[in-house]
Design an enzyme around this catalytic site. Structure first.
Site, PDB file in Angstrom:
ATOM      1  N   HIS A  92      -1.810  53.792  23.510  1.00 45.50           N
ATOM      2  CA  HIS A  92      -3.262  53.577  23.601  1.00 45.50           C
ATOM      3  C   HIS A  92      -3.832  53.892  24.990  1.00 45.50           C
ATOM      4  O   HIS A  92      -5.044  53.945  25.156  1.00 45.50           O
ATOM      5  CB  HIS A  92      -3.640  52.163  23.127  1.00 45.50           C
ATOM      6  CG  HIS A  92      -3.563  51.108  24.158  1.00 45.50           C
ATOM      7  ND1 HIS A  92      -2.525  50.223  24.281  1.00 45.50           N
ATOM      8  CD2 HIS A  92      -4.423  50.783  25.147  1.00 45.50           C
ATOM      9  CE1 HIS A  92      -2.748  49.403  25.277  1.00 45.50           C
ATOM     10  NE2 HIS A  92      -3.892  49.719  25.820  1.00 45.50           N
ATOM     11  N   ASP A 141       2.516  51.349  19.165  1.00 50.04           N
ATOM     12  CA  ASP A 141       1.819  51.639  20.433  1.00 50.04           C
ATOM     13  C   ASP A 141       2.845  51.969  21.523  1.00 50.04           C
ATOM     14  O   ASP A 141       3.145  51.137  22.387  1.00 50.04           O
ATOM     15  CB  ASP A 141       0.962  50.413  20.807  1.00 50.04           C
ATOM     16  CG  ASP A 141       0.044  50.700  21.977  1.00 50.04           C
ATOM     17  OD1 ASP A 141      -0.098  51.879  22.353  1.00 50.04           O
ATOM     18  OD2 ASP A 141      -0.522  49.727  22.520  1.00 50.04           O
ATOM     19  N   SER A 238      -1.465  47.313  30.480  1.00 48.69           N
ATOM     20  CA  SER A 238      -0.914  48.028  29.316  1.00 48.69           C
ATOM     21  C   SER A 238      -0.009  49.164  29.738  1.00 48.69           C
ATOM     22  O   SER A 238      -0.283  49.846  30.727  1.00 48.69           O
ATOM     23  CB  SER A 238      -2.019  48.678  28.510  1.00 48.69           C
ATOM     24  OG  SER A 238      -2.948  47.767  28.171  1.00 48.69           O
ATOM     25  N   GLY A 239       1.019  49.383  28.943  1.00 48.86           N
ATOM     26  CA  GLY A 239       1.967  50.461  29.219  1.00 48.86           C
ATOM     27  C   GLY A 239       3.093  50.014  30.125  1.00 48.86           C
ATOM     28  O   GLY A 239       4.165  50.608  30.151  1.00 48.86           O
TER      29      GLY A 239
END
Ligand code: 4AZ
Length: 296
Positions: A92, A141, A238-239
């Site tokens: 994402h 994701d 995120s990530g």
């Protein structure tokens, strides 16, 4: 073979090793942290939201993905270096698909405005998003980024160990998250200094129960944080990695990729992570297609 021939061969072998495997085939170790312990440096408080400043080199595989159009530090997402030329992150982060040519990666930094001499910059040669990634429910994701050029490992740049399905998660006690994301819920600004926090793995069944996430967490997700909230990943994390120390050793495994959550640090709304155990074969297949093809 004469001695000169042998010498040339050995030199070539040494050079080849230097080019292909400059990280020594090891992962999950934190050379700078061991130095701090040796120096009897205090370990920092275990006080991301609710975290503390990480020390230089504390998480040497963490990567900052940056985009020039983002104000301030330009930080877009986190990531983890899993080989000298592949970074694991969340699909994402490229939602909407951004101009990949504009994205760059900073590896080996703790403070984004002062990356230090150990830090290295790379561009993206190839983006592999999971073919079944679904932006509406954040399923699958996960993504891989191939670097424009392999990194050179140093005390601030090391590879992460990717957890495989044989790892027994319920036995792992010392789990951490790290990132340059927001340090307060609803804040849009990323943190200049890498934040770290200790978190608990939360049983997915409990996490999915009523009063919690009520069924929206996928079986390929992990939940981590605290029932009472307060300490959590947030926007911009995120990530990045969810990491747990091996039971019998010093090194850390990446067990999850920071994916999403309802707000940040809320009661019964822990962070949701994509499980690397679940996607282990997918990761391996994309970073070393030859190995997999030969294996079947
Ligand atoms: C985000 O927007 C995000 N509290 C990441 C993690 C969490 C929430 C949001 C978990 O990148």
């Amino acid at each position: 073979m004469n001695w000169l021939g042998l010498l040339v061969l050995l030199t070539l072998a040494g050079l080849a090793e230097g080019t292909w495997d400059n990280c020594g085939g090891i992962c999950g170790l934190r050379p700078m942290v061991y130095e701090y312990e040796y120096m009897d440096h205090d370990n920092g408080t275990t006080r991301v939201v609710g975290g503390a400043d990480a020390k230089l080199g504390a998480w040497p595989w963490i990567v900052s993905l940056k985009h020039p159009a983002i104000p301030g530090t330009r930080h877009l997402c986190g990531g983890s270096l899993i080989t000298a030329e592949w970074v694991l992150t969340a699909a994402h982060c490229f939602d909407p698909i951004r101009k990949i040519g504009m994205v760059y990666l900073v590896i080996g930094a703790t403070q984004l405005t002062k990356p230090g001499h150990g830090a290295q910059l790379r561009r993206i040669k190839k983006l592999v998003r999971h073919e079944h990634y679904n932006p509406s429910d954040k399923s699958n994701d996960i993504a891989l980024l191939q670097l424009s050029k392999p990194v050179d490992c140093n005390p601030y740049v090391q590879l992460a160990c990717v957890a495989d399905p044989a790892l027994s998660l319920s036995e792992l006690q010392n789990c951490w998250v790290a990132g340059w994301g927001a340090t307060a819920a609803r804040s849009q600004t990323s943190s200049d200094i890498l934040q770290e926090a200790k978190v608990q793995l939360i049983d997915v069944q409990l996490c999915n129960s009523s009063g919690w996430y009520a069924g929206v967490v996928h079986t390929h997700n992990l939940c981590a944080g605290y029932p009472q909230g307060k300490i959590d990943t947030c926007q911009g994390d995120s990530g990045g990695p969810l990491m747990c120390q091996d039971e019998n050793s010093d090194f850390f495994w990446i067990v999850g990729v920071t994916s999403w959550g309802r707000g940040c640090a809320r009661v019964k709304r822990p962070g949701i992570y994509t499980s690397t155990l679940y996607f282990y074969d997918w990761i391996l297949a994309h970073i070393s297609p030859e190995t997999i093809e030969n294996a079947y």
